[in-house]
Design a protein around this motif. Structure first.
Motif, mmCIF file in Angstrom:
data_model
loop_
_atom_site.group_PDB
_atom_site.id
_atom_site.type_symbol
_atom_site.label_atom_id
_atom_site.label_comp_id
_atom_site.label_asym_id
_atom_site.label_seq_id
_atom_site.Cartn_x
_atom_site.Cartn_y
_atom_site.Cartn_z
ATOM 1 N N ALA A 64 0.834 -1.206 0.000
ATOM 2 C CA ALA A 64 0.000 0.000 0.000
ATOM 3 C C ALA A 64 0.868 1.254 0.000
ATOM 4 O O ALA A 64 0.579 2.223 -0.716
ATOM 5 N N ILE A 65 1.945 1.244 0.784
ATOM 6 C CA ILE A 65 2.876 2.374 0.805
ATOM 7 C C ILE A 65 3.508 2.555 -0.577
ATOM 8 O O ILE A 65 3.629 3.672 -1.084
ATOM 9 N N GLY A 66 3.897 1.434 -1.199
ATOM 10 C CA GLY A 66 4.508 1.501 -2.522
ATOM 11 C C GLY A 66 3.562 2.030 -3.580
ATOM 12 O O GLY A 66 3.947 2.840 -4.430
ATOM 13 N N LEU A 67 2.307 1.562 -3.524
ATOM 14 C CA LEU A 67 1.320 1.968 -4.526
ATOM 15 C C LEU A 67 0.976 3.446 -4.428
ATOM 16 O O LEU A 67 0.912 4.161 -5.431
ATOM 17 N N VAL A 68 0.752 3.926 -3.219
ATOM 18 C CA VAL A 68 0.274 5.292 -3.020
ATOM 19 C C VAL A 68 1.424 6.267 -2.752
ATOM 20 O O VAL A 68 1.539 7.317 -3.383
ATOM 21 N N GLY A 69 2.309 5.891 -1.830
ATOM 22 C CA GLY A 69 3.335 6.819 -1.381
ATOM 23 C C GLY A 69 4.417 7.120 -2.395
ATOM 24 O O GLY A 69 5.015 8.199 -2.375
ATOM 25 N N PHE A 70 4.701 6.147 -3.290
ATOM 26 C CA PHE A 70 5.796 6.337 -4.237
ATOM 27 C C PHE A 70 5.307 6.657 -5.650
ATOM 28 O O PHE A 70 6.105 6.719 -6.574
ATOM 29 N N ALA A 71 3.999 6.852 -5.809
ATOM 30 C CA ALA A 71 3.452 7.117 -7.144
ATOM 31 C C ALA A 71 4.062 8.379 -7.754
ATOM 32 O O ALA A 71 4.444 8.400 -8.926
ATOM 33 N N LYS A 72 4.176 9.440 -6.943
ATOM 34 C CA LYS A 72 4.714 10.693 -7.462
ATOM 35 C C LYS A 72 6.213 10.586 -7.757
ATOM 36 O O LYS A 72 6.713 11.181 -8.715
ATOM 37 N N TYR A 104 -5.786 1.786 -17.792
ATOM 38 C CA TYR A 104 -6.008 3.204 -17.557
ATOM 39 C C TYR A 104 -7.090 3.438 -16.510
ATOM 40 O O TYR A 104 -7.015 4.385 -15.729
ATOM 41 N N LEU A 105 -8.101 2.582 -16.469
ATOM 42 C CA LEU A 105 -9.123 2.684 -15.434
ATOM 43 C C LEU A 105 -8.497 2.457 -14.060
ATOM 44 O O LEU A 105 -8.728 3.232 -13.117
ATOM 45 N N PHE A 106 -7.693 1.402 -13.957
ATOM 46 C CA PHE A 106 -7.034 1.087 -12.682
ATOM 47 C C PHE A 106 -6.115 2.225 -12.258
ATOM 48 O O PHE A 106 -6.120 2.663 -11.093
ATOM 49 N N LYS A 107 -5.314 2.734 -13.195
ATOM 50 C CA LYS A 107 -4.365 3.807 -12.874
ATOM 51 C C LYS A 107 -5.101 5.088 -12.494
ATOM 52 O O LYS A 107 -4.673 5.815 -11.588
ATOM 53 N N SER A 108 -6.217 5.373 -13.161
ATOM 54 C CA SER A 108 -6.993 6.568 -12.858
ATOM 55 C C SER A 108 -7.598 6.491 -11.461
ATOM 56 O O SER A 108 -7.575 7.466 -10.703
ATOM 57 N N LEU A 109 -8.150 5.337 -11.127
ATOM 58 C CA LEU A 109 -8.720 5.153 -9.794
ATOM 59 C C LEU A 109 -7.645 5.320 -8.726
ATOM 60 O O LEU A 109 -7.854 5.994 -7.713
ATOM 61 N N LEU A 110 -6.490 4.728 -8.973
ATOM 62 C CA LEU A 110 -5.392 4.786 -8.006
ATOM 63 C C LEU A 110 -4.884 6.215 -7.845
ATOM 64 O O LEU A 110 -4.574 6.661 -6.729
ATOM 65 N N ALA A 111 -4.803 6.937 -8.950
ATOM 66 C CA ALA A 111 -4.287 8.304 -8.913
ATOM 67 C C ALA A 111 -5.212 9.249 -8.146
ATOM 68 O O ALA A 111 -4.778 10.271 -7.631
#
Length: 278
Positions: free
Chosen positions: A65-73, A181-188
């Motif tokens: 979860a940290i990797g997915l959200v915290g390191f996205a930027k 793109y749907l998955f990436k958009s939701l995550l972003a």
């Protein structure tokens, strides 16, 4: 504990980048076997280590979860300004992990060449079928419906199943089926805390859980019954995934070549440090 969380962070980061495998990151960090055993162990009727398995999985999931959200930027920044070098960094990570994987998993068995070639062919086929990933994130989402929710669960199952397999990128598989793109958009947009974002992500999360469970049980069964064949197949997946990460379309000049070589060696150094100290 720290090793497990770091492993989860690496898996989380890897699963948002098409072409990079979360399973390979687990191999690099030496938690692949433990992950397969823990997932299968949680659902065993008689398992004296159930609490330890659950604790291990929670640590990895927190890291993911940290990797997915915290390191996205961070990943977005690296790809915006140092895309080629970033890809070569992953080439180094994956490529230098191959001897580590074979040393730790082969149990002194010989390579079976047919499964290895099949594993490589699978990755090259996925790469051939995958469309271009260079599309912008679309913040507009479909209205919630039963069909949409079932579709999200299926997306999650595919992503979860691919997440554990070394060499196979869950994001690239989603690209092939047209759902990346749907998955990436939701995550972003997760930090917007809108229900139209959070509810779909919850269904995707359910699918990921189901996909992980089924994939882990299948992989553990194959490793127990056909160990040499399965390991050779996984080796083929990892080797081919290293090759397809190389950005052949880049306009190389001397500075880019030198910086890419440095990035690749840096990835190799990380693998060496992890193997030695983590």
């Amino acid at each position: 504990m720290i090793k497990n969380i770091i492993g989860g962070i690496a898996v989380g980061i890897a699963n948002v980048i098409p072409g990079v495998s979360g399973g390979t990151m687990m191999v690099i960090l030496g938690i692949f076997d433990h992950m397969m055993s823990a997932i299968s162990g949680v659902f065993k009727v008689h398992n004296p280590d159930r609490k330890a398995d659950i604790l291990f999985l929670l640590q990895v999931l927190i890291g993911a979860a940290i990797g997915l959200v915290g390191f996205a930027k961070v990943i977005s920044f690296l790809f915006d300004y140092f895309q080629v070098q970033t890809m070569f960094w992953f080439v180094g990570l994956v490529g230098f992990s191959i001897p580590v994987f074979w040393k730790s998993e082969s149990k002194n068995e010989k390579v079976q060449w047919l499964p290895l070639v099949i594993g490589m062919a699978i990755i090259f086929l996925i790469k051939f079928l995958a469309p271009d990933a260079a599309a912008e994130i679309n913040p507009e989402f479909p209205a919630l419906s039963v069909f949409y929710c079932l579709k999200l669960i299926l997306i999650g199952m595919i992503s979860g199943a691919a997440m554990l397999l070394p060499g196979i990128s869950g994001s690239m598989v989603l690209l092939i089926i047209g759902e990346y793109y749907l998955f990436k958009s939701l995550l972003a947009n997760v930090l917007s805390f809108q229900l139209i974002v959070l509810v779909p992500l919850a269904f995707i999360g359910l699918g990921v859980l189901l996909g992980i469970i089924l994939s882990a049980k299948a992989t553990k069964f194959l490793l127990e019954k056909y160990h040499s064949t399965t390991i050779s197949l996984l080796l083929g997946l990892i080797i081919a995934s290293t090759l397809i990460l190389i950005p052949l379309e880049a306009a190389y000049d001397l500075p880019l070549i030198l910086s890419s070589c440095f990035a690749c060696l840096f990835g190799g150094c990380i693998v060496w440090l992890i193997e030695r100290f983590v």
